[in-house]
Write a protein that holds these residues in place. Structure first.
Motif, short mmCIF file in Angstrom:
data_model
loop_
_atom_site.label_atom_id
_atom_site.label_comp_id
_atom_site.label_asym_id
_atom_site.label_seq_id
_atom_site.Cartn_x
_atom_site.Cartn_y
_atom_site.Cartn_z
N MET A 1 -28.42 18.21 17.01
CA MET A 1 -27.78 18.07 15.71
C MET A 1 -28.29 19.17 14.79
SD MET A 1 -27.64 14.69 13.44
CE MET A 1 -27.28 14.78 11.75
N VAL A 2 -27.40 19.78 14.08
CA VAL A 2 -27.75 20.88 13.18
C VAL A 2 -28.06 20.30 11.80
CG1 VAL A 2 -26.93 23.00 12.12
CG2 VAL A 2 -26.25 22.44 14.44
N THR A 3 -29.19 20.71 11.25
CA THR A 3 -29.59 20.24 9.93
C THR A 3 -29.12 21.21 8.85
OG1 THR A 3 -31.71 21.37 10.01
CG2 THR A 3 -31.63 19.14 10.92
N ALA A 4 -29.27 20.80 7.61
CA ALA A 4 -28.89 21.65 6.48
C ALA A 4 -29.76 22.90 6.44
CB ALA A 4 -29.00 20.89 5.18
#
Length: 57
Positions: A1-4
């Motif tokens: 999952m890609v974070t901010a």
């Protein structure tokens, strides 16, 4: 999952590459599109850096 933070780091990298390309193009041929590209890339780079600093506190 890609974070901010990951997205901001990716934006920073792409803005830095665009800034280098824009400045190199402006050095070779002093026209308005290269100057606009450099200015936009610098704006995005500064905004991403500020967002990253704000998110880390």
């Amino acid at each position: 999952m890609v974070t901010a933070k990951g997205l901001v780091l990716l934006a920073q990298f792409l803005a830095a590459v665009a800034l280098v390309v824009g400045l190199a193009g402006f050095a070779l041929r002093r026209t308005m599109p290269w100057l606009v590209c450099s200015a936009m890339a610098l704006t995005v780079l500064i905004a991403a850096a500020l967002f990253l600093v704000d998110a880390s506190t």
